[in-house]
Write a protein that holds these residues in place. Structure first.
Motif, PDB file in Angstrom:
ATOM      1  N   VAL A  11      26.229  -2.762 -15.716  1.00 19.59           N
ATOM      2  CA  VAL A  11      25.523  -1.557 -16.157  1.00 19.59           C
ATOM      3  C   VAL A  11      24.754  -1.850 -17.435  1.00 19.59           C
ATOM      4  N   ASP A  12      25.410  -2.489 -18.385  1.00 21.10           N
ATOM      5  CA  ASP A  12      24.760  -2.816 -19.663  1.00 21.10           C
ATOM      6  C   ASP A  12      23.580  -3.765 -19.454  1.00 21.10           C
ATOM      7  N   ALA A  13      23.747  -4.758 -18.574  1.00 17.85           N
ATOM      8  CA  ALA A  13      22.665  -5.709 -18.312  1.00 17.85           C
ATOM      9  C   ALA A  13      21.473  -5.006 -17.666  1.00 17.85           C
ATOM     10  N   CYS A  14      21.750  -4.092 -16.740  1.00 15.86           N
ATOM     11  CA  CYS A  14      20.670  -3.350 -16.096  1.00 15.86           C
ATOM     12  C   CYS A  14      19.903  -2.514 -17.112  1.00 15.86           C
ATOM     13  N   ARG A  15      20.607  -1.852 -17.968  1.00 21.07           N
ATOM     14  CA  ARG A  15      19.947  -1.048 -18.990  1.00 21.07           C
ATOM     15  C   ARG A  15      19.084  -1.915 -19.896  1.00 21.07           C
TER      16      ARG A  15
ATOM     17  N   ILE B 103      16.488  -2.387 -15.237  1.00 21.24           N
ATOM     18  CA  ILE B 103      16.795  -2.382 -13.803  1.00 21.24           C
ATOM     19  C   ILE B 103      17.385  -1.035 -13.413  1.00 21.24           C
ATOM     20  N   GLY B 104      16.742  -0.353 -12.482  1.00 17.98           N
ATOM     21  CA  GLY B 104      17.198   0.970 -12.086  1.00 17.98           C
ATOM     22  C   GLY B 104      17.894   1.018 -10.745  1.00 17.98           C
ATOM     23  N   GLN B 105      17.768  -0.064  -9.963  1.00 21.04           N
ATOM     24  CA  GLN B 105      18.382  -0.106  -8.636  1.00 21.04           C
ATOM     25  C   GLN B 105      19.206  -1.382  -8.507  1.00 21.04           C
ATOM     26  N   LEU B 106      20.442  -1.221  -8.080  1.00 16.03           N
ATOM     27  CA  LEU B 106      21.351  -2.353  -7.920  1.00 16.03           C
ATOM     28  C   LEU B 106      21.820  -2.368  -6.472  1.00 16.03           C
ATOM     29  N   PHE B 107      21.635  -3.515  -5.814  1.00 17.56           N
ATOM     30  CA  PHE B 107      21.990  -3.611  -4.402  1.00 17.56           C
ATOM     31  C   PHE B 107      23.121  -4.610  -4.189  1.00 17.56           C
ATOM     32  N   VAL B 108      24.075  -4.199  -3.376  1.00 17.36           N
ATOM     33  CA  VAL B 108      25.230  -5.029  -3.034  1.00 17.36           C
ATOM     34  C   VAL B 108      24.958  -5.701  -1.700  1.00 17.36           C
ATOM     35  N   PRO B 109      24.810  -7.031  -1.678  1.00 18.18           N
ATOM     36  CA  PRO B 109      24.655  -7.709  -0.387  1.00 18.18           C
ATOM     37  C   PRO B 109      25.915  -7.543   0.451  1.00 18.18           C
TER      38      PRO B 109
END
Length: 254
Positions: free
Chosen positions: A76-80, A84-90
């Motif tokens: 979460v901290d890295a995305c902020r 990065i607003g969208q995180l996808f789980v393969p």
């Protein structure tokens, strides 16, 4: 209607060297955005600096489910930090996902709960498919269907890897339309003709393979996708793949 955005999955550029080189080459191929991987987010300072240096955005990233289970706040901290607003789980590895009804329901419930938590953090969480869930039925139902039924009511979304979907299903466009309510992003890659480029695992530069990307692109846009992430799982010439694919797809943006 928001204009679609082209991005480049950095997994495709791994053969070029370090992250700095990958980002430089992505920008050189014409891209204004990239999709980092879990490993890149583990050193957000380096990723952020590289993005700024090359004038790139990172609207989305990929992070494994196991990492989110154990280190959610770190990502979460890295995305902020990196915008990065969208995180996808393969799709989880086979050992973590057996082809049973209960397993697909469990993963759907878990991703649904995670998506609620991530929404509270200002991040959209989604599932990224491979062929699993589309390649065989379980009591007449597909695993993908069971998963999203279990996640119903949550903000979980879908990043459709259309080439993997097409390998499992001849009617990829029907699936895209059917799940338009959760579709937000698409992985754009192309499948080589049979017996061509075996050293590239059967993939091709986008536009030079057998998938009909003009119609697939239109179907994805109409169904709500706005982020189109270009990918090749094993390119022999990564920069050439990126540049040629961008040149082909950029016509769809006009």
């Amino acid at each position: 209607m928001t204009k679609p955005m082209l991005s480049l999955q950095l997994y495709s550029m791994r053969g070029l060297g370090d992250l700095g080189t990958q980002l430089d080459k992505a920008a050189g191929a014409g891209f204004g955005a990239v999709e980092p991987l879990e490993g890149h987010l583990r050193d957000a300072n380096i990723l952020q600096a590289g993005l700024v240096r090359n004038g790139l955005l990172a609207p989305s990233a990929h992070v494994g489910l196991e990492a989110l289970r154990s280190e959610r706040q770190r990502f979460v901290d890295a995305c902020r930090q990196c915008g990065i607003g969208q995180l996808f789980v393969p799709h989880p590895a086979p050992s973590a996902m057996k082809e049973t009804k209960a397993a697909w329901q469990r993963i759907g419930h878990e991703l649904g709960v995670l998506s609620e938590q991530m929404r509270a953090d200002g991040i959209m969480l989604g599932y990224h498919n491979k062929t699993a869930g589309f390649d065989r039925t379980i009591g007449g139902r597909y695993g993908f269907e069971l998963m999203f039924e279990a996640a119903r009511g949550s903000p979980l979304v879908w990043q459709a890897d259309i080439a993997w979907l097409a390998r499992a299903q001849p009617n990829a466009i029907e699936w895209i339309r059917r799940y338009a309510a959760v579709l937000t992003s698409v992985h754009v890659k192309d499948q080589a003709p049979d017996d061509m480029d075996p050293d590239e695992d059967g993939w091709a530069n986008v536009g030079s393979g057998v998938l009909l990307w003009p119609s697939l692109w239109r179907a994805a846009v109409v169904s709500g996708a706005r982020l189109f992430v270009v990918e090749h799982d094993n390119p022999r010439l990564p920069f050439e793949f990126a540049a040629r694919s961008y040149a082909y797809l950029s016509r769809f943006l006009t």
